[in-house]
Design an enzyme around this catalytic site. Structure first.
Site, PDB file in Angstrom:
ATOM      1  CE  LYS A 205      -3.040   2.784   2.978  1.00  0.00           C
ATOM      2  NZ  LYS A 205      -3.765   2.676   4.401  1.00  0.00           N
TER       3      LYS A 205
ATOM      4  CD  GLU B 117      -6.925   5.295   2.028  1.00  0.00           C
ATOM      5  OE1 GLU B 117      -5.570   4.834   2.435  1.00  0.00           O
ATOM      6  OE2 GLU B 117      -7.881   5.390   2.716  1.00  0.00           O
TER       7      GLU B 117
ATOM      8  CG  ASP C 266      -5.469   8.237   4.034  1.00  0.00           C
ATOM      9  OD1 ASP C 266      -6.488   8.756   3.488  1.00  0.00           O
ATOM     10  OD2 ASP C 266      -6.062   7.136   4.852  1.00  0.00           O
TER      11      ASP C 266
ATOM     12  NE  ARG D 164     -10.570  -1.412   3.554  1.00  0.00           N
ATOM     13  CZ  ARG D 164     -11.072  -1.573   5.020  1.00  0.00           C
ATOM     14  NH1 ARG D 164     -12.317  -2.269   5.047  1.00  0.00           N
ATOM     15  NH2 ARG D 164     -10.398  -1.263   6.165  1.00  0.00           N
TER      16      ARG D 164
ATOM     17  CE  LYS E 197      -6.767   9.250   7.403  1.00  0.00           C
ATOM     18  NZ  LYS E 197      -7.121   7.893   8.163  1.00  0.00           N
TER      19      LYS E 197
END
Length: 488
Positions: A255, A339, A260, A341, A267
């Site tokens: 990954k 995201e 992020d 995964r 978040k």
């Protein structure tokens, strides 16, 4: 990179800035392992240990002016815990001393190394502890890593291979730390791809990069969807070490979310601060493939770096979007902050298309991993035999991976009314639910999923050979697994 060498010379004769010896913690108090020193100095230091504050505990490091008869300028006593024969204790004790001595030009390490495993552990600890990240500092006084380390060994010839492996291993781990520590305005998907190309030069590793257009035409719907909210598009980077007549074929999928924000499922601000580290899995995969190549292991190792920046914008994916992963499976996106995964699903399908013997993915995937196991213990789940293989490799390497189940009853929570699968499910056991999502994309291929969310980025104090910031977790475990496959 710190110069790492071995020597059989008398420790007291070494003309270095610092000489490191060990101490253990016993029921009767600390015991200094100072056989490397002249008898009078060793006896004196041992008798004064409690008064000097020496405990023998891990990460307990003290330095003193060198006594008469010792050529070094200072003597450093590093704690080994209760067992001086334990490989991880030696690795950690050596690393703590070398890390604490940052800015020192020359260091010699004289610990009790009674076996090949002990020698290898001390060498690895020294190499891993000799790290400093100074890319952004303008302070000329900030100490750099130790300049050179000599490890005193019983047999220099026998230790040469261990020293070379330690150098290779540390080179990869330090690369991973550098990538994780890089600011996200400098390390975005295209820049990461460029860094992979640069790092692979001269190693025999082939690097292939798929850009936005290639990903779209190739059906990589997870990478496209996650990356579409950013002006800096996604990349899929394939790094391949392909020796002739390989003993095995191992695929690694990482990954690589270079930042992020959570996307539209934003978040909280404080939860974003460490999210430059959300690409640690991809960095670990890159480091492992490069190490396998530098060691010329007779195993084909192919890494897939799934790189994207997850940002909110007018073009970002939305909750309730339905996307199509490579291979055709559809996913209902219920939370854009789940995201990792999605990009891993694309990578896993691509990896399995090449029919490897085993596929492993590594990712800073879930906050639930930290809730379950804390900040230093990673999780591993998947096919039982591969999961156990990872745990065994981690044990040899000195990394903590805990085996976790994939309860079948939790899979139902990933059911979608409109697509083949949803990207989130039951909140309780969220780490396991994420593993079950990934399981849907590996078919019958032997597989393991490594969740390194907490251990990949150390937000607390440095310890052992582990600095603050990027840790380089999983490289040692994955490399150990590949080495073991070479002898199957």
């Amino acid at each position: 990179m710190t110069d790492l060498t071995v020597t059989t010379a008398s420790p007291a004769s070494l003309d270095v800035d610092a000489l490191v010896v060990g101490a253990v913690r016993t029921e009767l108090g600390p015991r200094v392992l100072a056989d490397a020193l002249p008898a009078a100095a060793a006896t004196r230091l041992a008798s004064l240990a409690p008064a000097l504050g020496i405990t023998g505990a891990p990460d307990d490091v003290h330095r003193f002016p060198a006594p008469d008869g010792v050529a070094a300028r200072v003597v450093v006593v590093t704690g080994l815990g209760p067992d001086a024969d334990d490989a991880e204790a030696l690795r950690r004790g050596t690393g703590a001393a070398v890390r604490t001595l940052a800015g020192t030009s020359t260091v010699a390490v004289a610990l009790p190394l009674a076996s090949d495993d002990a020698v290898a552990a001390a060498l690895e600890g020294a190499a891993l502890g000799a790290y400093a990240f100074d890319r952004y500092t303008t302070d000329p006084e900030k100490p750099a890593a130790v300049g050179a380390v000599q490890v005193v060994v019983p047999d220099a010839k026998a230790a040469r291979d261990a020293a070379e492996r330690a150098r290779v291993l540390a080179t990869s781990v330090h690369l991973v730390r550098d990538l994780v520590n890089a600011a996200p305005n400098d390390l975005y998907p295209e820049a990461f791809a460029g860094a992979a190309k640069d790092a692979a030069k001269g190693t025999g590793v082939k690097v292939t990069v798929l850009d936005d257009k290639a990903l779209a035409s190739g059906g990589y719907g997870g990478l496209v969807a996650v990356g579409q909210g950013s002006v800096r598009g996604p990349r899929l980077v394939k790094v391949a070490w392909s020796p002739s007549k390989p003993a095995a074929k191992v695929a690694l999928v990482g990954k690589g979310i270079t930042f992020d924000s959570g996307g539209i499922s934003l978040k909280p601000p404080t939860s974003m601060v460490a999210m430059k580290s959300d690409m640690a899995g991809a960095a670990a995969v890159l480091g492992t493939v490069l190490a396998a190549a530098r060691l010329k292991l007779p195993v084909a190792v192919t890494g897939w770096l799934c790189l994207a920046e997850n940002m909110p914008s007018g073009t970002a994916q939305r909750p309730s979007d339905v996307i199509t992963i490579r291979g055709g499976k559809t996913v209902e996106v219920l939370n854009t902050d789940a995201e990792g995964r999605l990009v891993l699903a694309d990578g896993l399908v691509a990896a399995i298309e090449e029919k490897p013997d085993v596929v492993l993915d590594v990712a800073t995937l879930t906050g639930a991993q930290m809730v379950a196991l804390g900040a230093r213990v990673s999780a591993v789940m998947g096919t039982d035999d591969v999961r156990d293989e990872v745990v065994a490799a981690a044990g040899r390497a000195g990394e903590q991976f805990w085996p976790m189940p994939l309860p079948a009853e939790l899979r139902e929570s990933l059911s979608s009314k409109v697509a083949d699968i949803a990207n989130i499910g039951e909140r309780h056991g969220g780490m396991l639910v994420a593993g079950l999502f990934l399981k849907d994309f590996v078919g019958s291929t032997p597989w393991a999923h490594l969740d390194i969310a907490g251990p990949a980025f150390n937000e607390a104090s440095a310890f052992g050979y582990t600095p603050v910031g990027g840790t380089g977790i999983a490289v040692r475990t994955l490399l150990g697994l590949v080495e073991a496959r070479a002898t199957h």
